[in-house]
Scaffold this motif. Structure first.
Motif, PDB file in Angstrom:
ATOM      1  N   SER A 109       0.841  -1.136  -0.177  1.00 29.36           N
ATOM      2  CA  SER A 109      -0.245  -0.019  -0.101  1.00 29.36           C
ATOM      3  C   SER A 109       0.847   1.210   0.073  1.00 29.36           C
ATOM      4  CB  SER A 109      -0.899  -0.040   1.309  1.00 29.36           C
ATOM      5  OG  SER A 109      -0.237   0.141   2.516  1.00 29.36           O
ATOM      6  N   GLY A 110       1.875   1.042   0.426  1.00 31.83           N
ATOM      7  CA  GLY A 110       2.930   2.189   0.546  1.00 31.83           C
ATOM      8  C   GLY A 110       2.694   3.235   1.656  1.00 31.83           C
ATOM      9  N   ARG A 111       1.799   2.477   2.852  1.00 34.83           N
ATOM     10  CA  ARG A 111       1.296   3.493   3.844  1.00 34.83           C
ATOM     11  C   ARG A 111       2.646   3.158   5.160  1.00 34.83           C
ATOM     12  NH1 ARG A 111      -0.581   0.756   8.157  1.00 34.83           N
ATOM     13  NH2 ARG A 111      -0.830  -1.622   7.760  1.00 34.83           N
ATOM     14  N   VAL A 112       2.688   4.139   5.830  1.00 36.49           N
ATOM     15  CA  VAL A 112       3.589   4.044   7.000  1.00 36.49           C
ATOM     16  C   VAL A 112       2.914   3.133   7.937  1.00 36.49           C
ATOM     17  CG1 VAL A 112       4.672   5.130   9.032  1.00 36.49           C
ATOM     18  CG2 VAL A 112       4.553   6.247   6.651  1.00 36.49           C
ATOM     19  N   ALA A 113       3.611   1.861   8.212  1.00 38.00           N
ATOM     20  CA  ALA A 113       2.706   1.078   9.168  1.00 38.00           C
ATOM     21  C   ALA A 113       3.182   1.195  10.715  1.00 38.00           C
ATOM     22  CB  ALA A 113       3.126  -0.436   8.672  1.00 38.00           C
ATOM     23  N   ALA A 114       4.359   1.873  10.788  1.00 35.54           N
ATOM     24  CA  ALA A 114       4.836   1.882  12.099  1.00 35.54           C
ATOM     25  C   ALA A 114       5.991   3.068  12.100  1.00 35.54           C
ATOM     26  CB  ALA A 114       5.564   0.874  12.934  1.00 35.54           C
ATOM     27  N   GLU A 115       5.965   3.898  13.109  1.00 40.20           N
ATOM     28  CA  GLU A 115       7.235   4.898  13.374  1.00 40.20           C
ATOM     29  C   GLU A 115       7.709   4.726  14.855  1.00 40.20           C
ATOM     30  OE1 GLU A 115       8.114   9.773  12.782  1.00 40.20           O
ATOM     31  OE2 GLU A 115       6.230   8.903  11.852  1.00 40.20           O
ATOM     32  N   LEU A 116       8.904   4.261  14.909  1.00 35.47           N
ATOM     33  CA  LEU A 116       9.470   3.911  16.402  1.00 35.47           C
ATOM     34  C   LEU A 116      10.698   4.918  16.677  1.00 35.47           C
ATOM     35  CD1 LEU A 116       9.890   0.021  15.482  1.00 35.47           C
ATOM     36  CD2 LEU A 116       7.988   1.190  16.639  1.00 35.47           C
ATOM     37  N   ASP A 150       8.461  -4.693  19.323  1.00 32.23           N
ATOM     38  CA  ASP A 150       7.314  -5.509  18.624  1.00 32.23           C
ATOM     39  C   ASP A 150       6.653  -4.315  17.805  1.00 32.23           C
ATOM     40  OD1 ASP A 150       4.776  -6.137  18.220  1.00 32.23           O
ATOM     41  OD2 ASP A 150       4.352  -6.879  20.219  1.00 32.23           O
ATOM     42  N   TRP A 151       7.138  -4.269  16.773  1.00 35.67           N
ATOM     43  CA  TRP A 151       6.669  -3.148  15.762  1.00 35.67           C
ATOM     44  C   TRP A 151       5.402  -2.823  15.754  1.00 35.67           C
ATOM     45  CZ3 TRP A 151       4.558  -3.064  11.161  1.00 35.67           C
ATOM     46  CH2 TRP A 151       4.507  -4.622  10.549  1.00 35.67           C
ATOM     47  N   ALA A 152       4.691  -3.852  15.370  1.00 37.30           N
ATOM     48  CA  ALA A 152       3.217  -3.736  15.046  1.00 37.30           C
ATOM     49  C   ALA A 152       2.431  -3.058  16.270  1.00 37.30           C
ATOM     50  CB  ALA A 152       2.863  -4.960  14.692  1.00 37.30           C
ATOM     51  N   ARG A 153       2.838  -3.209  17.223  1.00 37.96           N
ATOM     52  CA  ARG A 153       2.161  -2.524  18.248  1.00 37.96           C
ATOM     53  C   ARG A 153       2.740  -1.311  18.991  1.00 37.96           C
ATOM     54  NH1 ARG A 153       0.914  -7.987  22.409  1.00 37.96           N
ATOM     55  NH2 ARG A 153      -0.356  -9.011  20.850  1.00 37.96           N
ATOM     56  N   ASN A 154       3.823  -1.069  18.493  1.00 35.47           N
ATOM     57  CA  ASN A 154       4.831   0.189  18.599  1.00 35.47           C
ATOM     58  C   ASN A 154       5.303  -0.096  20.034  1.00 35.47           C
ATOM     59  OD1 ASN A 154       6.114   2.567  18.363  1.00 35.47           O
ATOM     60  ND2 ASN A 154       4.296   3.852  18.237  1.00 35.47           N
ATOM     61  N   ARG A 155       5.919  -1.074  20.342  1.00 34.64           N
ATOM     62  CA  ARG A 155       6.160  -1.353  21.742  1.00 34.64           C
ATOM     63  C   ARG A 155       7.747  -1.712  21.712  1.00 34.64           C
ATOM     64  NH1 ARG A 155       3.895  -6.686  25.347  1.00 34.64           N
ATOM     65  NH2 ARG A 155       5.058  -6.250  27.083  1.00 34.64           N
ATOM     66  N   LEU A 156       8.513  -1.217  22.471  1.00 30.84           N
ATOM     67  CA  LEU A 156       9.624  -1.428  22.939  1.00 30.84           C
ATOM     68  C   LEU A 156       9.937  -2.743  23.769  1.00 30.84           C
ATOM     69  CD1 LEU A 156      12.763  -1.002  22.478  1.00 30.84           C
ATOM     70  CD2 LEU A 156      12.673   0.881  24.235  1.00 30.84           C
ATOM     71  N   LEU A 157      10.300  -3.896  23.723  1.00 31.92           N
ATOM     72  CA  LEU A 157      10.276  -4.904  24.393  1.00 31.92           C
ATOM     73  C   LEU A 157      11.427  -5.139  25.266  1.00 31.92           C
ATOM     74  CD1 LEU A 157       9.152  -7.547  21.883  1.00 31.92           C
ATOM     75  CD2 LEU A 157       7.869  -6.379  23.444  1.00 31.92           C
ATOM     76  N   GLY A 158      12.619  -4.385  24.803  1.00 32.50           N
ATOM     77  CA  GLY A 158      13.958  -4.621  25.706  1.00 32.50           C
ATOM     78  C   GLY A 158      15.005  -3.595  25.046  1.00 32.50           C
TER      79      GLY A 158
END
Length: 215
Positions: A109-116, A150-158
């Motif tokens: 799609s070309g969309r931004v899926a995540a921005e970390l 966990d990029w899909a949830r925009n979550r830093l795991l460690g």
């Protein structure tokens, strides 16, 4: 005249400043030059054969068999790291500069899926897990942070700090660990178990393997 199939408009990163010439009739035909000065700023797609490389704040997708630039993705800062996901659906890039981001685009799609955002100066290298659910980013020399997302949830795991500059990172075949290498070091890291937050706080006793502390 813009040849059909060559010109592609640049998908805008969420929050990025639009081009001054935002005329929909104008499209980028070709990028001349590149700024991929290390392997980490170059990536090949596993199935299509397209090669992604950096040209300033633009990622160029080039098809070697067709000898044609096929698509472009734009960030708001200079790009220093590029990696296609293992499933071929996403493209991750790392920026350099003030408050750099790791940006994940969905290729279809070309969309931004995540921005970390958590690095301070820049991102030196990136690596996807085999199932494309996790992403590791390593910071520049003055950052020296290794981060697991966990990029899909925009979550830093460690995250953890290393004493030397990191030049490359990659996952093990089963995704349970990853390895970083750089100035005077090769280091293995254990990925925290997904269903056990407390377990991620424990040190792994195996020689030469470090656990990744929670953020």
């Amino acid at each position: 005249h813009v040849p059909e199939g060559v010109a592609r408009q640049l998908p805008r990163r969420h929050g990025a400043r639009a081009d001054a010439m935002a005329d929909p009739a104008l499209a980028l035909e070709r990028v001349i030059g590149l700024t991929s000065f290390a392997n980490c700023a170059l990536s090949a797609h596993g199935s299509s054969g397209e090669v992604a490389y950096a040209a300033g704040c633009v990622v160029v997708l080039y098809h070697p068999k067709r000898n044609r630039q096929t698509r472009y993705f734009r960030a708001s800062k200079a790009i220093t790291a590029i990696a296609f996901s293992k499933d071929g659906k996403y493209l991750a890039v790392g920026e350099r500069g003030h408050k750099p981001a790791v940006i994940v685009w969905e290729l279809k799609s070309g969309r931004v899926a995540a921005e970390l955002q958590s690095h301070r100066y820049g991102v030196s290298c990136l690596a996807w897990s085999p199932d494309s659910t996790h992403l590791v980013s390593c910071g520049f020399q003055h950052d020296k942070m290794v981060m697991l997302w966990d990029w899909a949830r925009n979550r830093l795991l460690g995250k953890s700090r290393v004493n030397q500059r990191v030049h490359a990172v990659d996952f093990s075949w089963d995704g349970t660990s990853f390895v970083t290498c750089g100035d005077r070091h090769i280091k293995w890291w254990q990925v925290p178990p997904p269903a056990s937050p407390a377990a991620s706080e424990q040190r792994i006793a195996s020689p030469g393997i470090d656990s990744l502390p929670p953020p």
